[in-house]
Scaffold this active site. Structure first.
Site, short mmCIF file in Angstrom:
data_model
loop_
_atom_site.label_atom_id
_atom_site.label_comp_id
_atom_site.label_asym_id
_atom_site.label_seq_id
_atom_site.Cartn_x
_atom_site.Cartn_y
_atom_site.Cartn_z
N VAL A 16 0.82 -1.21 0.00
CA VAL A 16 0.00 0.00 0.00
C VAL A 16 0.86 1.26 0.00
O VAL A 16 0.68 2.17 -0.80
CB VAL A 16 -0.95 0.01 1.22
CG1 VAL A 16 -1.71 1.32 1.30
CG2 VAL A 16 -1.91 -1.17 1.15
N ASP A 34 10.27 3.13 6.47
CA ASP A 34 10.00 1.73 6.80
C ASP A 34 11.04 1.28 7.83
O ASP A 34 12.20 1.69 7.76
CB ASP A 34 10.07 0.85 5.56
CG ASP A 34 9.34 -0.47 5.74
OD1 ASP A 34 8.21 -0.60 5.24
OD2 ASP A 34 9.89 -1.37 6.41
N ARG A 39 14.59 -3.60 3.32
CA ARG A 39 13.61 -3.07 2.38
C ARG A 39 14.07 -1.71 1.83
O ARG A 39 13.99 -1.46 0.63
CB ARG A 39 12.27 -2.92 3.09
CG ARG A 39 11.16 -2.20 2.30
CD ARG A 39 10.65 -3.04 1.19
NE ARG A 39 9.39 -2.51 0.63
CZ ARG A 39 8.98 -2.72 -0.60
NH1 ARG A 39 9.70 -3.45 -1.44
NH2 ARG A 39 7.83 -2.23 -1.03
N THR A 84 -2.45 -4.55 9.00
CA THR A 84 -3.30 -4.85 10.15
C THR A 84 -3.84 -6.27 9.98
O THR A 84 -4.93 -6.47 9.46
CB THR A 84 -4.46 -3.85 10.26
OG1 THR A 84 -5.03 -3.62 8.96
CG2 THR A 84 -3.99 -2.52 10.83
N THR A 124 -6.33 -0.86 7.20
CA THR A 124 -7.69 -1.35 7.43
C THR A 124 -7.91 -1.59 8.92
O THR A 124 -7.15 -2.33 9.56
CB THR A 124 -7.92 -2.66 6.66
OG1 THR A 124 -7.74 -2.40 5.27
CG2 THR A 124 -9.32 -3.19 6.91
N CYS A 264 -6.68 -8.91 2.63
CA CYS A 264 -7.92 -8.12 2.71
C CYS A 264 -9.15 -8.98 2.89
O CYS A 264 -9.76 -8.99 3.95
CB CYS A 264 -8.06 -7.24 1.46
SG CYS A 264 -6.83 -5.93 1.34
N ARG A 330 0.99 -13.54 1.87
CA ARG A 330 0.24 -13.31 3.10
C ARG A 330 -1.07 -14.08 3.10
O ARG A 330 -1.85 -14.00 2.17
CB ARG A 330 -0.03 -11.81 3.27
CG ARG A 330 1.21 -10.98 3.52
CD ARG A 330 0.87 -9.50 3.57
NE ARG A 330 0.32 -9.03 2.30
CZ ARG A 330 -0.15 -7.79 2.12
NH1 ARG A 330 -0.13 -6.92 3.10
NH2 ARG A 330 -0.64 -7.43 0.93
#
Length: 422
Positions: A16, A34, A39, A84, A124, A264, A330
């Site tokens: 995101v 981050d 990364r 989240t 979220t 999601c 994920r």
């Protein structure tokens, strides 16, 4: 509120945060933060492991990336885009968004701005988290008063991994703010980076709720398709043949059966159901859908085992990411399918050209086999139809099947060339 272009910090550079930060940097002075130094080093070298941003685009961006919180001090706007997830009991895990709130508070405390900062959350959450959880954390870290010394906003992320059509610069963004003035500043910010326009939600809680029901709705509809796939499977009817016929009706909603993973659809309904229970409502429909979808991997494994007449064999699973053409592992339900096949006694080999080998081992305990195509198997299961697999063609995939074996196709992409499908 801002007399000039705001200076922005994006907190969290995953699926995101990175696309958002890159687009923001085209228009505003933006730094991306981050906590993972690896990364940051990869991004500075022009490599995005999520494959959402192409190397040329990444190298050309004006975005500055860092793992040093001091580089984000004194910004006008902070946008939080951390994950989240849910925990082992399917309860919301707010640890990362709470930690990010503390980080933002520390950044704000290091250097005061001449303006009043706005903190926008895109992660979220269930309704109430931004104002009732994150705001007080920032207050406690800074000694500042929310609604006076800083303001809150919420704009739900709508990133669809691997989707090159509905990108951040083309989609409509839902925005919300603590006051009408803050709402307009947030609307101006997002309106400057997307051609899709902005929708001003009635409140922060309404915007938070919109996000969770968007994905809960999809989850429930897919659960219905999974249930009818199970029914039709018992009746010897192809669910894909049924869908071909049903799609001819003008108002038929074209959802398809399959494994529901990712960050999601397989997660957000648990956020909504958790909040429902907090206010004394038992969410029957939401959790019924979750139950069907979470059990789908075990059902598929059972059907494949039955197709072998209960005889264990060597199985090749092609694809382990949660969807095609992305490296995202994920909440992959293919991992659950593999575990279920092993419980039936099958020897499972796993191949995936998109997945990171170390991440697959760390996150799911799965070892990917680069030499998988040098062997033959009693069952070859096309679990995730990556483009590279489809480019092989069904004939080449068929060659991996041992004599008398089964070519199985989870999503029906091989059509009649497969021996088994949902």
């Amino acid at each position: 509120m801002f007399s000039k272009d705001p200076r922005i910090a994006v907190i969290g550079l995953g699926y995101v945060g990175l696309p958002l930060a890159v687009v923001l940097a085209d228009r505003f002075g933006t730094v991306g933060f981050d906590i993972d130094p690896k990364r940051i080093a990869e991004l500075q070298g022009g490599f995005d492991r999520t494959r959402e941003i192409e190397p040329d685009r990444l190298k050309a961006t004006r975005l500055k990336v860092t793992d040093e919180a001091s580089d984000c001090a004194g910004r006008d706007i902070y946008i939080v885009t951390v994950p989240t997830p849910i925990d082992a009991q399917n309860l919301p895990d707010l640890s990362m968004v709470m930690a990010a709130s503390e980080t933002v508070g520390a950044m704000m405390a290091q250097k005061k701005t001449v303006t009043t900062p706005i903190i926008i959350f895109e992660s979220t959450v269930y309704p109430g988290v931004t104002e009732d959880v994150c705001g007080p954390i920032i207050e406690s870290c800074t000694g500042l008063v929310c609604g006076k010394d800083f303001f809150l906003g919420y704009s739900p992320e709508r990133i669809n991994p691997g989707d090159r059509e509905h990108t951040i610069d083309k989609i409509m963004k839902v925005v919300s703010g603590q006051t009408p003035e803050v709402l307009e500043e947030i609307a101006r910010l997002y309106g400057a980076i997307t051609t899709g326009g902005v929708f001003r939600a009635a409140s922060i809680k309404a915007a938070e709720a919109a996000k969770v029901i968007e994905n809960a709705q999809r989850d429930i509809n897919i659960a219905f398709m999974n249930e009818v796939a199970q029914i039709f499977g018992q009746l010897g009817i192809s669910v894909w043949d049924v869908l071909d016929a049903a799609r001819t009706k003008w108002n038929f909603m074209d959802f398809q059966p399959g494994l529901v993973g990712g960050h999601c659809i397989g997660v957000d309904p648990y956020y909504l159901s958790h909040r429902a229970r907090q206010v004394g409502h038992e969410p029957k429909v939401i959790l019924a859908g979750r139950g069907v979808n979470d059990a789908m991997a075990q059902w598929i494994a059972g059907r494949l085992h039955a197709a072998r007449f209960g005889k264990p064999g060597k199985v090749l699973v092609m694809g382990v990411t949660f969807k095609e053409n992305v490296p995202d592992l994920r909440n992959s339900k293919v991992a659950d399918l593999i575990s279920a096949l092993k419980l039936h006694g099958h020897l499972v080999t796993i191949h995936d050209p998109m997945a990171d080998h170390d991440e697959a081992l760390q996150e799911h305990g799965l070892k990917l086999d680069q030499a998988a195509f040098e062997k033959h198997y009693e069952i070859v299961l096309l679990a995730v139809p990556h483009k590279s697999y489809l480019d092989m063609g069904s004939a080449a995939i068929r060659k991996l099947v041992a004599p008398g074996g089964i070519l199985a196709d989870l999503k029906g992409t091989l059509g009649s060339d497969a021996d088994w499908t949902l």
